[in-house]
Design a protein around this motif. Structure first.
Motif, short mmCIF file in Angstrom:
data_model
loop_
_atom_site.label_atom_id
_atom_site.label_comp_id
_atom_site.label_asym_id
_atom_site.label_seq_id
_atom_site.Cartn_x
_atom_site.Cartn_y
_atom_site.Cartn_z
N CYS A 221 16.80 -2.46 11.09
CA CYS A 221 16.05 -1.08 10.48
C CYS A 221 15.24 -1.52 9.39
N GLY A 222 15.38 -2.67 8.50
CA GLY A 222 14.85 -3.13 7.49
C GLY A 222 13.48 -3.61 8.01
N ALA A 223 13.69 -4.68 8.96
CA ALA A 223 12.70 -5.31 9.66
C ALA A 223 11.66 -4.62 10.28
N LEU A 224 12.24 -3.69 11.24
CA LEU A 224 11.29 -2.57 11.65
C LEU A 224 10.50 -1.73 10.53
N ALA A 225 11.15 -1.59 9.44
CA ALA A 225 10.41 -0.83 8.34
C ALA A 225 9.20 -1.88 7.81
N GLY A 226 9.50 -3.00 7.78
CA GLY A 226 8.77 -4.02 7.18
C GLY A 226 7.41 -4.20 8.14
N LEU A 227 7.69 -4.18 9.26
CA LEU A 227 6.54 -4.25 10.41
C LEU A 227 5.74 -2.93 10.31
N ALA A 228 6.49 -1.80 10.01
CA ALA A 228 5.49 -0.55 9.94
C ALA A 228 4.74 -0.49 8.76
N GLY A 229 5.19 -0.98 7.59
CA GLY A 229 4.48 -1.25 6.54
C GLY A 229 3.46 -2.26 6.62
N LEU A 230 3.61 -3.18 7.47
CA LEU A 230 2.61 -4.19 7.67
C LEU A 230 1.25 -3.43 8.44
N ILE A 231 1.62 -2.57 9.44
CA ILE A 231 0.78 -1.92 10.35
C ILE A 231 -0.01 -0.94 9.36
N THR A 232 0.39 -0.39 8.47
CA THR A 232 -0.02 0.66 7.65
C THR A 232 -1.13 -0.09 6.74
N VAL A 233 -0.81 -1.11 6.05
CA VAL A 233 -1.93 -1.80 5.21
C VAL A 233 -2.81 -2.35 6.06
N SER A 234 -2.68 -2.87 7.29
CA SER A 234 -3.55 -3.56 8.40
C SER A 234 -4.70 -2.33 8.59
N ILE A 235 -4.07 -1.11 8.81
CA ILE A 235 -5.04 -0.04 9.20
C ILE A 235 -6.04 0.18 7.96
N ASN A 236 -5.24 0.37 6.96
CA ASN A 236 -6.15 0.70 5.50
C ASN A 236 -6.93 -0.52 4.95
N ALA A 237 -6.69 -1.64 5.44
CA ALA A 237 -7.30 -2.80 4.82
C ALA A 237 -6.97 -2.93 3.45
N SER A 238 -5.88 -2.59 2.96
CA SER A 238 -5.42 -2.37 1.39
C SER A 238 -4.11 -2.01 1.56
N SER A 239 -3.35 -2.33 0.22
CA SER A 239 -2.07 -2.02 -0.04
C SER A 239 -1.70 -1.17 -1.19
N ASP A 240 -1.40 0.20 -0.98
CA ASP A 240 -0.76 0.79 -1.93
C ASP A 240 0.50 1.33 -2.21
N ALA A 241 1.19 0.58 -2.96
CA ALA A 241 2.44 0.86 -3.28
C ALA A 241 3.13 2.11 -3.55
N ASN A 242 2.06 3.06 -4.07
CA ASN A 242 2.62 4.39 -4.53
C ASN A 242 2.75 5.18 -3.07
N GLN A 243 1.79 4.68 -2.24
CA GLN A 243 1.82 5.70 -0.91
C GLN A 243 2.24 5.20 0.07
N ASN A 244 2.16 3.79 0.35
CA ASN A 244 2.59 3.31 1.65
C ASN A 244 4.23 3.63 1.79
N GLY A 245 4.49 4.41 3.03
CA GLY A 245 5.86 4.66 3.49
C GLY A 245 6.36 5.91 2.75
N LEU A 246 5.69 6.48 1.90
CA LEU A 246 5.95 7.83 1.12
C LEU A 246 6.66 8.83 2.11
N GLY A 247 7.77 9.18 2.17
CA GLY A 247 8.51 10.19 3.08
C GLY A 247 8.74 9.89 4.37
N MET A 248 8.60 8.56 4.45
CA MET A 248 8.77 8.08 5.93
C MET A 248 10.25 8.17 6.28
N GLU A 249 11.17 7.99 5.44
CA GLU A 249 12.55 8.11 5.85
C GLU A 249 13.07 9.61 6.28
#
Length: 314
Positions: A221-249
């Protein structure tokens, strides 16, 4: 009469999600302009991808009788590590490590969750609350709370690339769904997951390593969440620790519940999770397309979960 009632209840449990999805599609075909356009299809598919990927991991965890509230925070950690690695190691080595290391770190965090659950007999909702709170804090400390912009053409393929016209992230999502479904149906590990969720003590007495199964599932589950996090920052070409994955659970749990996986454990429906995620995304799209604010979409999501849980109880 009793047979009819039982048949209807069985039909709701097994086909209710598909019926709801079909009704949503039919409504949009009639009342939503440009619903059949390639742009609309692409938007809905790419927005549902991360929900499905995280939802698969959540389904496996819930099948063992657990739950994982930390997936959103793990997405933030993985999404933060990737650009930091790219900045330190430009080139092919940085690209390889920038993908592998964040996923491995997220998997290790999942192992930590499983260790807390199995070694200290802590309720999963409490054990995973630790990283739910601390994980995003770690990501924010790593970035000093700032937005990290970066450019890496190879990494951008994860979120923006296409193969034969199909987004790479959608192909990854489908591959994960098929692999997880096959694992549950055709492997000993998959059967052990379901048996552990049905009755962990009985599984242990039967020789099933229930504790190790749970740790492995939280790691997945952790590994898949990590992959989803990478996809998100790849789409945005930026990383926002405040918003990435917010509410995903919450989205992942909702997709799992709507898809027919028992929240008490002992049963898993990976394809149901895919359908549940599509329902959640399409509901959000439908409301926004007709001028209904996003707050109403949150209420609709809550109502869907209530109905799904009610159907499971029948």
């Amino acid at each position: 009469m009793d047979k009819l009632k039982t048949g209807l209840q069985h039909g709701l449990k097994n086909g209710g999600a598909l019926l709801a999805l079909a009704l949503l599609v039919a409504f949009n075909l009639v009342f939503t302009e440009s619903f059949l356009s390639l742009q609309t299809l692409n938007v809905n598919l790419t927005q549902v991808t991360t929900i499905v990927i995280v939802g698969v991991g959540m389904t496996l965890v819930i099948a063992t009788g657990g739950i994982d509230l930390s997936v959103g925070a793990l997405m933030a950690i993985a999404g933060t590590l990737a650009p930091l690695i790219f900045q330190a190691l430009p080139g092919p080595l940085g690209l390889a490590l920038g993908i592998a290391v964040p996923i491995l770190v997220a998997a290790a965090c999942g192992c930590f969750n499983g260790w807390l659950v199995t070694s200290f007999n802590i309720q999963p909702i409490v054990a995973t609350l630790v990283l739910f709170i601390a994980g995003r804090g770690v990501a924010q400390v790593l970035t000093n709370g700032n937005l990290l912009a970066f450019a890496n053409d190879g990494f951008a393929v994860l979120g923006k690339g296409k193969l034969l016209g199909v987004p790479v992230q959608v192909l990854l999502m489908l591959a994960i769904v098929l692999a997880a479904s096959w694992m549950l149906r055709c492997t000993v590990f998959g059967r052990f997951i379901v048996a552990t969720g049905a009755n962990a003590r009985a599984a242990h007495l039967s020789g099933i390593p229930a504790a190790r199964i749970k740790v492995a599932v939280y790691a997945l589950c952790g590994a898949l969440a990590g992959l989803a996090g990478l996809i998100t920052v790849s789409i945005n070409a930026s990383s926002d620790a405040n918003q990435n994955g917010l509410g995903m659970e919450l989205d992942a749990i909702a997709a799992t519940a709507v898809g027919g996986t028992l929240l008490a454990g002992g049963r898993a429906n990976i394809f149901g999770t895919l359908v549940g995620a599509l329902i959640i995304q399409l509901m959000r799209y439908t409301l926004l397309a007709h001028g209904v604010p996003d707050a109403a979409a949150m209420l609709a999501k809550a109502a869907i979960i209530v109905v799904a849980v009610w159907v499971q109880k029948k």
